[in-house]
Enzyme design. Structure first.
Site, PDB file in Angstrom:
ATOM      1  N   SER A  59       0.858  -1.213  -0.114  1.00 27.62           N
ATOM      2  CA  SER A  59      -0.216   0.034   0.349  1.00 27.62           C
ATOM      3  C   SER A  59       0.860   1.216   0.054  1.00 27.62           C
ATOM      4  O   SER A  59       1.899   1.563   0.680  1.00 27.62           O
ATOM      5  CB  SER A  59      -0.728  -0.071   0.976  1.00 27.62           C
ATOM      6  N   TYR A 102      -2.769   0.605  10.723  1.00 27.64           N
ATOM      7  CA  TYR A 102      -2.410  -0.054   9.193  1.00 27.64           C
ATOM      8  C   TYR A 102      -1.373   0.270   8.753  1.00 27.64           C
ATOM      9  O   TYR A 102      -0.713  -0.656   7.787  1.00 27.64           O
ATOM     10  CB  TYR A 102      -3.611   0.959   8.572  1.00 27.64           C
ATOM     11  N   SER A 111       1.671  -1.770   9.914  1.00 26.13           N
ATOM     12  CA  SER A 111       2.160  -2.705   8.858  1.00 26.13           C
ATOM     13  C   SER A 111       2.338  -2.833   8.000  1.00 26.13           C
ATOM     14  O   SER A 111       2.795  -3.643   7.589  1.00 26.13           O
ATOM     15  CB  SER A 111       0.041  -3.546   9.265  1.00 26.13           C
TER      16      SER A 111
END
Ligand code: NAD
Length: 281
Positions: free
Chosen positions: A161, A174, A177
């Site tokens: 991402s 998030y 991670s």
């Protein structure tokens, strides 16, 4: 005679069950490229909150679609955070389809959306890290061991991402991670290069998928506003911050993956590719 780039290859795709997910698009794209498919997800069923998606049957629908394209497909239920389940999925893939040439790891969860670090909740941290980080390690380990055993090289793509690189207030769990996953992928590329296994990280920006379904559902309950309305408002806001003026489509990520797992991309191993509609520019 069909001359497809992935004819005779087997692709193992995690996170493949959601109707509008990146994993589902990757499955369809690679099947059109000629690959047989191992579609993996935490459960056979994965509901979609989009209107019109009520008939979606998760992995069962995915298998039917792949078969209708003339390829073989199996569905396997496995939680990526559980090594035994992942390893059993690899064994089943080899038993039924003979080998694994390609891994695309799309399984991932969002966790809390607006949670500042000063309020962070340990359970959320473990939930997200278990899936996004431990899961990425498990899947890489089990599939890479199989590829090494086969001896014919391979291709591995992790959907990471943009969040791995860009800090977003309220999203520390998030984003951290994904940053951990990204570093793991880079090291994996170095460790597997001697085995001719090419490894890539793909960093999407904002893609229109089922990823935030749970968040919108919760918000809808809290605010008494229909999920669809909340999604439209949020996506309009997000789109206004993207140079291309819209969210990405899962098919656009799948197109990039299709290139990376083809023979054309070999010397790119270790590459981290952002697909963001210009955000990162
Ligand atoms: P999605 O929710 O549509 O799909 C995620 C899939 O992962 C689902 O099929 C789900 O069942 C599966 N999954 C979740 N937890 C699992 C587990 N423990 N074990 C096995 N499978 C599990 O979301 P998506 O947008 O397609 O996300 C795919 C990947 O792309 C994720 O890793 C996500 O972090 C990443 N990503 C998404 C976006 C976005 O804007 N949608 C942006 C950047 C990165």
């Amino acid at each position: 005679m069909e001359n497809l780039p992935l004819k005779g290859k087997v692709a193992f795709v995690t996170g493949a069950a959601s109707k509008r997910g990146i994993g589902h698009s990757v499955v369809l794209r690679l099947a059109r490229d000629g690959a047989d498919i191992v579609a993996v997800s935490r459960s056979m069923v994965s509901k979609s909150l989009f209107p019109g998606d009520e008939d979606w049957e998760g992995l069962k629908s995915v298998v039917k679609e792949v078969e209708s394209l003339g390829r073989r497909a199996i569905a396997v239920e496995a939680h990526v955070e559980d090594y035994n389940e992942v390893n059993a999925a690899v064994e089943k893939a080899v038993e039924e389809l003979g080998k694994i040439d390609i891994l695309v790891n799309c399984a991932g969860i969002r966790g809390p959306v607006n949670e500042p670090i000063i309020d962070f909740n340990e359970k959320d941290w473990y939930d997200v890290f278990r899936v996004n980080v431990l899961g990425a390690f498990n899947v890489s380990k089990a599939v890479a061991r199989q590829m090494i055993k086969q001896g014919g090289g391979g291709k591995i793509v992790h959907i990471v991402s943009l969040a791995a690189k860009v800090p977003t207030p309220g999203s520390a769990i998030y984003n951290s991670s994904k940053a951990a996953q990204l570093m793991m992928v880079k090291i994996l590329a170095l460790e597997l290069a001697p085995y001719n296994i090419d490894v890539y990280a793909v960093n999407p920006g904002a893609i229109a998928t089922n990823f935030r379904d749970e968040y919108f559902e919760r918000l809808s309950r809290e605010k008494g506003v229909p999920t669809e309305k909340l999604r439209e408002e949020e996506w309009k806001k997000v789109a206004s911050q993207i140079p291309k003026g819209r969210l990405g489509r899962p098919e656009e990520v799948a197109e990039l993956v299709s290139f990376l797992v083809s023979e054309k991309a070999e010397y790119l191993t270790g590459a981290v590719i952002d697909i963001t509609g210009g955000i990162i520019a």
